[in-house]
Design a protein around this motif. Structure first.
Motif, PDB file in Angstrom:
ATOM      1  N   GLY A   2       0.867  -1.354  -0.136  1.00  0.00           N
ATOM      2  CA  GLY A   2      -0.048   0.179   0.048  1.00  0.00           C
ATOM      3  C   GLY A   2       0.861   1.165  -0.114  1.00  0.00           C
ATOM      4  O   GLY A   2       0.662   2.171  -0.689  1.00  0.00           O
ATOM      5  N   LYS A   3       1.918   1.316   0.841  1.00  0.00           N
ATOM      6  CA  LYS A   3       2.811   2.337   0.913  1.00  0.00           C
ATOM      7  C   LYS A   3       3.526   2.690  -0.639  1.00  0.00           C
ATOM      8  O   LYS A   3       3.954   3.770  -1.033  1.00  0.00           O
ATOM      9  CB  LYS A   3       3.794   2.417   1.910  1.00  0.00           C
ATOM     10  CG  LYS A   3       3.453   2.634   3.267  1.00  0.00           C
ATOM     11  CD  LYS A   3       3.069   4.169   3.290  1.00  0.00           C
ATOM     12  CE  LYS A   3       2.517   4.296   4.588  1.00  0.00           C
ATOM     13  NZ  LYS A   3       2.185   5.720   4.930  1.00  0.00           N
ATOM     14  N   THR A   4       3.824   1.459  -1.103  1.00  0.00           N
ATOM     15  CA  THR A   4       4.462   1.496  -2.380  1.00  0.00           C
ATOM     16  C   THR A   4       3.382   2.205  -3.468  1.00  0.00           C
ATOM     17  O   THR A   4       4.087   3.035  -4.488  1.00  0.00           O
ATOM     18  CB  THR A   4       4.940   0.112  -3.036  1.00  0.00           C
ATOM     19  OG1 THR A   4       5.856  -0.280  -1.984  1.00  0.00           O
ATOM     20  CG2 THR A   4       5.699   0.115  -4.211  1.00  0.00           C
ATOM     21  N   LEU A   5       2.223   1.943  -3.355  1.00  0.00           N
ATOM     22  CA  LEU A   5       1.119   2.350  -4.236  1.00  0.00           C
ATOM     23  C   LEU A   5       1.047   3.881  -3.912  1.00  0.00           C
ATOM     24  O   LEU A   5       0.070   4.587  -4.597  1.00  0.00           O
ATOM     25  CB  LEU A   5       0.016   1.645  -4.168  1.00  0.00           C
ATOM     26  CG  LEU A   5       0.324   0.066  -4.912  1.00  0.00           C
ATOM     27  CD1 LEU A   5      -1.091  -0.655  -4.430  1.00  0.00           C
ATOM     28  CD2 LEU A   5       0.170   0.388  -6.288  1.00  0.00           C
ATOM     29  N   GLY A   6       1.448   4.344  -2.927  1.00  0.00           N
ATOM     30  CA  GLY A   6       1.149   5.729  -2.467  1.00  0.00           C
ATOM     31  C   GLY A   6      -0.129   5.923  -1.557  1.00  0.00           C
ATOM     32  O   GLY A   6      -0.445   7.101  -1.275  1.00  0.00           O
ATOM     33  N   LEU A   7      -0.651   4.815  -0.873  1.00  0.00           N
ATOM     34  CA  LEU A   7      -1.735   5.173  -0.068  1.00  0.00           C
ATOM     35  C   LEU A   7      -1.301   5.481   1.342  1.00  0.00           C
ATOM     36  O   LEU A   7      -0.201   5.177   1.828  1.00  0.00           O
ATOM     37  CB  LEU A   7      -2.369   3.564   0.183  1.00  0.00           C
ATOM     38  CG  LEU A   7      -3.000   3.068  -1.070  1.00  0.00           C
ATOM     39  CD1 LEU A   7      -3.605   1.745  -0.798  1.00  0.00           C
ATOM     40  CD2 LEU A   7      -3.981   3.787  -1.846  1.00  0.00           C
ATOM     41  N   SER A   8      -1.994   6.317   1.932  1.00  0.00           N
ATOM     42  CA  SER A   8      -1.526   6.720   3.274  1.00  0.00           C
ATOM     43  C   SER A   8      -2.047   5.472   4.327  1.00  0.00           C
ATOM     44  O   SER A   8      -2.820   4.736   4.108  1.00  0.00           O
ATOM     45  CB  SER A   8      -2.474   7.945   3.805  1.00  0.00           C
ATOM     46  OG  SER A   8      -4.146   7.265   3.915  1.00  0.00           O
ATOM     47  N   SER A   9      -1.598   5.798   5.596  1.00  0.00           N
ATOM     48  CA  SER A   9      -1.678   4.655   6.601  1.00  0.00           C
ATOM     49  C   SER A   9      -3.149   4.593   6.772  1.00  0.00           C
ATOM     50  O   SER A   9      -3.831   3.388   7.018  1.00  0.00           O
ATOM     51  CB  SER A   9      -1.015   5.022   7.787  1.00  0.00           C
ATOM     52  OG  SER A   9       0.258   4.979   7.488  1.00  0.00           O
ATOM     53  N   ALA A  10      -4.113   5.643   6.767  1.00  0.00           N
ATOM     54  CA  ALA A  10      -5.270   5.299   7.210  1.00  0.00           C
ATOM     55  C   ALA A  10      -6.128   4.747   5.867  1.00  0.00           C
ATOM     56  O   ALA A  10      -7.190   3.978   6.075  1.00  0.00           O
ATOM     57  CB  ALA A  10      -6.023   7.019   7.012  1.00  0.00           C
ATOM     58  N   GLU A  11      -5.532   5.100   4.755  1.00  0.00           N
ATOM     59  CA  GLU A  11      -6.292   4.436   3.533  1.00  0.00           C
ATOM     60  C   GLU A  11      -6.145   3.044   3.650  1.00  0.00           C
ATOM     61  O   GLU A  11      -6.895   2.157   3.182  1.00  0.00           O
ATOM     62  CB  GLU A  11      -5.727   4.938   2.160  1.00  0.00           C
ATOM     63  CG  GLU A  11      -6.255   6.340   1.843  1.00  0.00           C
ATOM     64  CD  GLU A  11      -5.707   7.054   0.842  1.00  0.00           C
ATOM     65  OE1 GLU A  11      -6.224   7.915   0.147  1.00  0.00           O
ATOM     66  OE2 GLU A  11      -4.295   6.766   0.687  1.00  0.00           O
ATOM     67  N   ILE A  12      -4.813   2.550   3.894  1.00  0.00           N
ATOM     68  CA  ILE A  12      -4.433   1.113   4.022  1.00  0.00           C
ATOM     69  C   ILE A  12      -5.317   0.501   5.044  1.00  0.00           C
ATOM     70  O   ILE A  12      -5.919  -0.857   4.745  1.00  0.00           O
ATOM     71  CB  ILE A  12      -2.946   0.858   4.518  1.00  0.00           C
ATOM     72  CG1 ILE A  12      -2.096   1.284   3.330  1.00  0.00           C
ATOM     73  CG2 ILE A  12      -2.854  -0.510   4.876  1.00  0.00           C
ATOM     74  CD1 ILE A  12      -0.474   1.537   3.404  1.00  0.00           C
ATOM     75  N   GLN A  13      -5.588   1.296   6.213  1.00  0.00           N
ATOM     76  CA  GLN A  13      -6.218   0.699   7.228  1.00  0.00           C
ATOM     77  C   GLN A  13      -7.995   0.470   6.774  1.00  0.00           C
ATOM     78  O   GLN A  13      -8.689  -0.618   7.018  1.00  0.00           O
ATOM     79  CB  GLN A  13      -6.345   1.290   8.662  1.00  0.00           C
ATOM     80  CG  GLN A  13      -5.185   1.269   9.333  1.00  0.00           C
ATOM     81  CD  GLN A  13      -5.283   2.047  10.675  1.00  0.00           C
ATOM     82  OE1 GLN A  13      -5.147   3.251  10.582  1.00  0.00           O
ATOM     83  NE2 GLN A  13      -4.982   1.193  11.709  1.00  0.00           N
ATOM     84  N   ALA A  14      -8.305   1.482   6.007  1.00  0.00           N
ATOM     85  CA  ALA A  14      -9.546   1.440   5.428  1.00  0.00           C
ATOM     86  C   ALA A  14      -9.826   0.313   4.570  1.00  0.00           C
ATOM     87  O   ALA A  14     -10.931  -0.433   4.613  1.00  0.00           O
ATOM     88  CB  ALA A  14     -10.041   2.770   4.828  1.00  0.00           C
ATOM     89  N   PHE A  15      -8.836  -0.004   3.823  1.00  0.00           N
ATOM     90  CA  PHE A  15      -8.768  -1.289   2.790  1.00  0.00           C
ATOM     91  C   PHE A  15      -8.904  -2.397   3.406  1.00  0.00           C
ATOM     92  O   PHE A  15      -9.562  -3.493   3.167  1.00  0.00           O
ATOM     93  CB  PHE A  15      -7.703  -1.220   1.638  1.00  0.00           C
ATOM     94  CG  PHE A  15      -8.314  -0.400   0.577  1.00  0.00           C
ATOM     95  CD1 PHE A  15      -8.992  -0.782  -0.363  1.00  0.00           C
ATOM     96  CD2 PHE A  15      -7.236   0.802   0.284  1.00  0.00           C
ATOM     97  CE1 PHE A  15      -9.066   0.085  -1.516  1.00  0.00           C
ATOM     98  CE2 PHE A  15      -7.545   1.712  -0.831  1.00  0.00           C
ATOM     99  CZ  PHE A  15      -8.348   1.321  -1.515  1.00  0.00           C
ATOM    100  N   ALA A  16      -8.091  -2.426   4.587  1.00  0.00           N
ATOM    101  CA  ALA A  16      -8.244  -3.667   5.477  1.00  0.00           C
ATOM    102  C   ALA A  16      -9.350  -4.012   5.993  1.00  0.00           C
ATOM    103  O   ALA A  16      -9.920  -4.991   6.180  1.00  0.00           O
ATOM    104  CB  ALA A  16      -7.175  -3.569   6.579  1.00  0.00           C
TER     105      ALA A  16
END
Length: 189
Positions: free
Chosen positions: A174-188
């Protein structure tokens, strides 16, 4: 004869009363001894936990004393005992969190997360430190990570444990794709 009979009954009643008072005194003594033993055990447990904090953090003795006092204060306002807070502090040291202030902030944040999610204090400490590392977040953002996780666990079908698990798995990508930490948690979630 009436006086002798009344006197005998009074004497028997007094004997029973004294026997009851002795039993109550014994019970009270045992309760007091138990309370004292519990207080000593609690103090000993906290001292042992603080040794763990000192071992993992490398803090000086005076800083450990300050931390112990802060853990005692926190325990009065949080649903965790001072020993549990000290255990979180020890985990913070194991995970590389340095400095008294950072350890205190991490401990407070983890105690709040443990109180509001399905994670135990130890699970919350390890999970948030792992998330911090995987997502490349500074220690100052652990509270933000916890707040996002708590909100998502309250508003979706995912539990905090689910969110942590999947965020750890997909965090690097997710970080490699440019997602924020909040976005990664939201996808999770």
């Amino acid at each position: 004869k009436a006086f002798q009979s009344a006197g005998k009954k009074l004497s028997e009643a007094a004997g029973r009363s004294i026997k009851i008072l002795k039993q109550l005194g014994t019970v009270a003594g045992v309760a007091l001894a138990g309370s004292i033993a519990f207080a000593i055990k609690s103090a000993t447990n906290l001292e042992t936990a603080m040794l763990g904090v000192r071992k993992t953090t490398g803090l000086a003795a005076n800083e450990i004393e300050v931390l112990e006092g802060e853990f005692r204060k926190m325990a009065k306002t949080m649903p965790l005992a001072a020993t549990e807070l000290a255990d979180i502090g020890a985990v913070a040291g194991q995970l590389g969190i340095q400095g008294k202030d950072n350890i205190l902030k991490f401990t407070e944040t983890i105690a709040q997360i443990a109180a509001t999610t399905d994670l135990s204090a130890e699970e919350a400490a390890v999970s948030m430190a792992q998330l911090k590392n995987v997502l490349g977040e500074p220690i100052e953002n652990v509270q933000k990570l916890g707040s996002v996780m708590n909100e998502l666990s309250n508003t979706t079908v995912a539990t905090a444990r689910d969110i942590v698990e999947l965020s750890l798995r997909m965090g690097g990508a997710g970080k490699t794709l440019g997602l924020s930490s909040a976005e990664i948690q939201a996808f999770a979630a």
